[in-house]
Design a protein around this motif. Structure first.
Motif, PDB file in Angstrom:
ATOM      1  N   ILE A 225       0.840  -1.207   0.000  1.00 33.57           N
ATOM      2  CA  ILE A 225       0.000   0.000   0.000  1.00 33.57           C
ATOM      3  C   ILE A 225       0.870   1.250   0.000  1.00 33.57           C
ATOM      4  CG2 ILE A 225      -1.687   1.349   1.330  1.00 33.57           C
ATOM      5  CD1 ILE A 225      -2.892  -1.080  -0.098  1.00 33.57           C
ATOM      6  N   ILE A 226       1.933   1.247   0.783  1.00 30.91           N
ATOM      7  CA  ILE A 226       2.839   2.403   0.803  1.00 30.91           C
ATOM      8  C   ILE A 226       3.418   2.631  -0.597  1.00 30.91           C
ATOM      9  CG2 ILE A 226       5.076   3.254   1.639  1.00 30.91           C
ATOM     10  CD1 ILE A 226       4.378   1.955   4.365  1.00 30.91           C
ATOM     11  N   LEU A 227       3.870   1.574  -1.248  1.00 33.82           N
ATOM     12  CA  LEU A 227       4.444   1.705  -2.593  1.00 33.82           C
ATOM     13  C   LEU A 227       3.404   2.209  -3.590  1.00 33.82           C
ATOM     14  CD1 LEU A 227       6.698  -1.466  -2.829  1.00 33.82           C
ATOM     15  CD2 LEU A 227       7.440   0.917  -2.806  1.00 33.82           C
ATOM     16  N   ILE A 228       2.212   1.661  -3.526  1.00 35.17           N
ATOM     17  CA  ILE A 228       1.157   2.064  -4.456  1.00 35.17           C
ATOM     18  C   ILE A 228       0.749   3.520  -4.236  1.00 35.17           C
ATOM     19  CG2 ILE A 228      -1.298   1.713  -5.016  1.00 35.17           C
ATOM     20  CD1 ILE A 228      -0.781  -1.307  -4.553  1.00 35.17           C
ATOM     21  N   MET A 229       0.723   3.953  -2.972  1.00 36.02           N
ATOM     22  CA  MET A 229       0.225   5.293  -2.638  1.00 36.02           C
ATOM     23  C   MET A 229       1.278   6.392  -2.751  1.00 36.02           C
ATOM     24  SD  MET A 229      -2.962   4.929  -2.037  1.00 36.02           S
ATOM     25  CE  MET A 229      -3.349   6.493  -1.292  1.00 36.02           C
ATOM     26  N   GLU A 230       2.544   6.051  -2.931  1.00 36.42           N
ATOM     27  CA  GLU A 230       3.604   7.074  -2.955  1.00 36.42           C
ATOM     28  C   GLU A 230       3.381   8.130  -4.037  1.00 36.42           C
ATOM     29  OE1 GLU A 230       6.308   7.994  -1.147  1.00 36.42           O
ATOM     30  OE2 GLU A 230       5.849   6.501   0.359  1.00 36.42           O
ATOM     31  N   ILE A 231       3.109   7.716  -5.257  1.00 38.21           N
ATOM     32  CA  ILE A 231       2.948   8.690  -6.347  1.00 38.21           C
ATOM     33  C   ILE A 231       1.666   9.496  -6.192  1.00 38.21           C
ATOM     34  CG2 ILE A 231       2.641   8.955  -8.846  1.00 38.21           C
ATOM     35  CD1 ILE A 231       4.770   6.741  -9.117  1.00 38.21           C
ATOM     36  N   PRO A 232       0.516   8.853  -5.986  1.00 41.99           N
ATOM     37  CA  PRO A 232      -0.687   9.680  -5.803  1.00 41.99           C
ATOM     38  C   PRO A 232      -0.592  10.603  -4.589  1.00 41.99           C
ATOM     39  CG  PRO A 232      -1.269   7.339  -5.852  1.00 41.99           C
ATOM     40  CD  PRO A 232       0.213   7.434  -5.993  1.00 41.99           C
ATOM     41  N   SER A 233       0.079  10.145  -3.531  1.00 44.51           N
ATOM     42  CA  SER A 233       0.188  11.003  -2.341  1.00 44.51           C
ATOM     43  C   SER A 233       1.016  12.242  -2.645  1.00 44.51           C
ATOM     44  CB  SER A 233       0.776  10.227  -1.160  1.00 44.51           C
ATOM     45  OG  SER A 233       2.131   9.900  -1.377  1.00 44.51           O
ATOM     46  N   GLY A 234       2.050  12.104  -3.462  1.00 43.78           N
ATOM     47  CA  GLY A 234       2.847  13.258  -3.858  1.00 43.78           C
ATOM     48  C   GLY A 234       2.047  14.233  -4.693  1.00 43.78           C
ATOM     49  N   ALA A 235       1.271  13.698  -5.619  1.00 40.79           N
ATOM     50  CA  ALA A 235       0.439  14.560  -6.472  1.00 40.79           C
ATOM     51  C   ALA A 235      -0.634  15.271  -5.643  1.00 40.79           C
ATOM     52  CB  ALA A 235      -0.207  13.729  -7.573  1.00 40.79           C
TER      53      ALA A 235
ATOM     54  N   THR B  28     -10.442  -6.480  10.408  1.00 40.04           N
ATOM     55  CA  THR B  28     -10.268  -5.139  10.991  1.00 40.04           C
ATOM     56  C   THR B  28      -8.789  -4.816  11.164  1.00 40.04           C
ATOM     57  OG1 THR B  28     -10.610  -5.993  13.235  1.00 40.04           O
ATOM     58  CG2 THR B  28     -12.526  -5.015  12.126  1.00 40.04           C
ATOM     59  N   LEU B  29      -7.975  -5.823  11.450  1.00 48.65           N
ATOM     60  CA  LEU B  29      -6.525  -5.595  11.511  1.00 48.65           C
ATOM     61  C   LEU B  29      -5.981  -5.222  10.135  1.00 48.65           C
ATOM     62  CD1 LEU B  29      -5.415  -8.510  13.862  1.00 48.65           C
ATOM     63  CD2 LEU B  29      -5.417  -6.066  14.391  1.00 48.65           C
ATOM     64  N   LEU B  30      -6.495  -5.867   9.106  1.00 46.15           N
ATOM     65  CA  LEU B  30      -6.090  -5.548   7.737  1.00 46.15           C
ATOM     66  C   LEU B  30      -6.513  -4.121   7.377  1.00 46.15           C
ATOM     67  CD1 LEU B  30      -4.684  -6.852   5.306  1.00 46.15           C
ATOM     68  CD2 LEU B  30      -6.922  -7.638   4.544  1.00 46.15           C
ATOM     69  N   LEU B  31      -7.720  -3.742   7.756  1.00 47.29           N
ATOM     70  CA  LEU B  31      -8.196  -2.377   7.529  1.00 47.29           C
ATOM     71  C   LEU B  31      -7.309  -1.364   8.250  1.00 47.29           C
ATOM     72  CD1 LEU B  31     -10.264  -0.240   6.578  1.00 47.29           C
ATOM     73  CD2 LEU B  31     -11.565  -0.773   8.659  1.00 47.29           C
ATOM     74  N   ALA B  32      -6.973  -1.651   9.497  1.00 46.59           N
ATOM     75  CA  ALA B  32      -6.100  -0.763  10.265  1.00 46.59           C
ATOM     76  C   ALA B  32      -4.741  -0.623   9.593  1.00 46.59           C
ATOM     77  CB  ALA B  32      -5.946  -1.286  11.692  1.00 46.59           C
ATOM     78  N   MET B  33      -4.214  -1.722   9.081  1.00 47.58           N
ATOM     79  CA  MET B  33      -2.908  -1.695   8.421  1.00 47.58           C
ATOM     80  C   MET B  33      -2.973  -0.882   7.128  1.00 47.58           C
ATOM     81  SD  MET B  33       0.146  -2.638   9.123  1.00 47.58           S
ATOM     82  CE  MET B  33       0.496  -4.151   9.972  1.00 47.58           C
ATOM     83  N   VAL B  34      -4.073  -0.994   6.383  1.00 43.63           N
ATOM     84  CA  VAL B  34      -4.237  -0.212   5.152  1.00 43.63           C
ATOM     85  C   VAL B  34      -4.322   1.281   5.492  1.00 43.63           C
ATOM     86  CG1 VAL B  34      -5.847   0.296   3.248  1.00 43.63           C
ATOM     87  CG2 VAL B  34      -5.234  -2.075   3.778  1.00 43.63           C
ATOM     88  N   LEU B  35      -5.066   1.632   6.523  1.00 44.36           N
ATOM     89  CA  LEU B  35      -5.146   3.036   6.959  1.00 44.36           C
ATOM     90  C   LEU B  35      -3.772   3.549   7.384  1.00 44.36           C
ATOM     91  CD1 LEU B  35      -8.447   2.965   9.028  1.00 44.36           C
ATOM     92  CD2 LEU B  35      -8.009   4.395   7.024  1.00 44.36           C
ATOM     93  N   PHE B  36      -3.062   2.727   8.150  1.00 42.39           N
ATOM     94  CA  PHE B  36      -1.734   3.117   8.607  1.00 42.39           C
ATOM     95  C   PHE B  36      -0.784   3.324   7.425  1.00 42.39           C
ATOM     96  CE2 PHE B  36       2.581   2.299   9.923  1.00 42.39           C
ATOM     97  CZ  PHE B  36       2.712   3.129  11.021  1.00 42.39           C
ATOM     98  N   ALA B  37      -0.805   2.395   6.477  1.00 38.50           N
ATOM     99  CA  ALA B  37       0.074   2.486   5.313  1.00 38.50           C
ATOM    100  C   ALA B  37      -0.255   3.719   4.472  1.00 38.50           C
ATOM    101  CB  ALA B  37      -0.048   1.219   4.470  1.00 38.50           C
ATOM    102  N   SER B  38      -1.534   4.006   4.317  1.00 38.93           N
ATOM    103  CA  SER B  38      -1.939   5.200   3.565  1.00 38.93           C
ATOM    104  C   SER B  38      -1.431   6.454   4.256  1.00 38.93           C
ATOM    105  CB  SER B  38      -3.454   5.245   3.422  1.00 38.93           C
ATOM    106  OG  SER B  38      -3.918   4.125   2.701  1.00 38.93           O
ATOM    107  N   ALA B  39      -1.569   6.498   5.567  1.00 42.94           N
ATOM    108  CA  ALA B  39      -1.065   7.640   6.339  1.00 42.94           C
ATOM    109  C   ALA B  39       0.441   7.781   6.159  1.00 42.94           C
ATOM    110  CB  ALA B  39      -1.418   7.473   7.814  1.00 42.94           C
ATOM    111  N   ASP B  40       1.143   6.672   6.212  1.00 44.49           N
ATOM    112  CA  ASP B  40       2.598   6.688   6.038  1.00 44.49           C
ATOM    113  C   ASP B  40       2.986   7.224   4.664  1.00 44.49           C
ATOM    114  OD1 ASP B  40       4.350   6.089   8.113  1.00 44.49           O
ATOM    115  OD2 ASP B  40       4.987   4.190   7.242  1.00 44.49           O
ATOM    116  N   ALA B  41       2.285   6.763   3.639  1.00 46.70           N
ATOM    117  CA  ALA B  41       2.585   7.217   2.275  1.00 46.70           C
ATOM    118  C   ALA B  41       2.352   8.718   2.131  1.00 46.70           C
ATOM    119  CB  ALA B  41       1.733   6.453   1.270  1.00 46.70           C
TER     120      ALA B  41
END
Length: 184
Positions: A54-64, A97-110
């Protein structure tokens, strides 16, 4: 090398930002938290892999998005997502719910990574201190490392005192709220 930049209010805000963002109390105990939840090592590996993907996928859109909305707003949204992820981790009762939490965390990190560095470098450029970016950033980074060291000690205290691993997520909310205020 003699310091030629001013340690003004913004300098200390950058330092405290780094300190508080690294008060990640869950880092030292995340695997133990998952094991306590009854998650096996394969599922833990999937959670970690999901985070990294998720971090890798979100890096470019997060920058934009950061370029479009502004760095400050992006960081505030990022810290809000971290806090929501901590709440979901705390209340999680199953793997989904743990998977959801991890996706939210990864998105925040990105959305967070790189933005604060860009803010620091832009500030240095505005003040004609760009030639001192290594020293300036090094000073602020030392505060981040101090936060990491203190984080492990405080997390151990929280876990030892409460005999619960989930409490580290609730405890992690406070420094992230402080960072939201610093960024605002």
């Amino acid at each position: 090398m003699q310091q030629t930049f001013k340690k003004d209010l913004q300098y200390y805000k950058f330092c405290f930002y780094g300190f508080f963002k690294n008060l990640r109390f869950f880092d030292a105990f995340l695997i133990l938290f998952f094991l306590e939840k009854g998650i096996d090592f394969l599922e833990i590996g999937i959670l970690y892999s999901t985070r990294e993907i998720i971090i890798l996928i979100m890096e470019i859109p997060s920058g934009a998005i950061s370029d479009a909305l502004g760095r400050r707003k992006t960081l505030i949204v990022s810290f809000f997502a971290y806090i929501i992820s901590f709440i979901v981790f705390y209340f999680s009762q199953n793997y989904i719910t743990l998977l959801l939490a991890m996706v939210l965390f990864a998105s925040a990190d990105a959305f967070r990574t790189g933005v604060h560095k860009a803010m620091i470098f832009q500030y240095l450029k505005i003040n004609n201190w760009s030639t001192h970016k290594i020293e300036y950033y090094g000073h602020t980074r030392s505060w981040s490392q101090t936060g990491s060291a203190l984080s492990a000690l405080l997390a151990a205290f929280f876990v030892f005192y409460t005999e619960r691993y989930d409490i580290i997520f609730i405890a992690s909310i406070a420094p992230y709220l402080v960072d939201m205020v610093l960024i605002y």
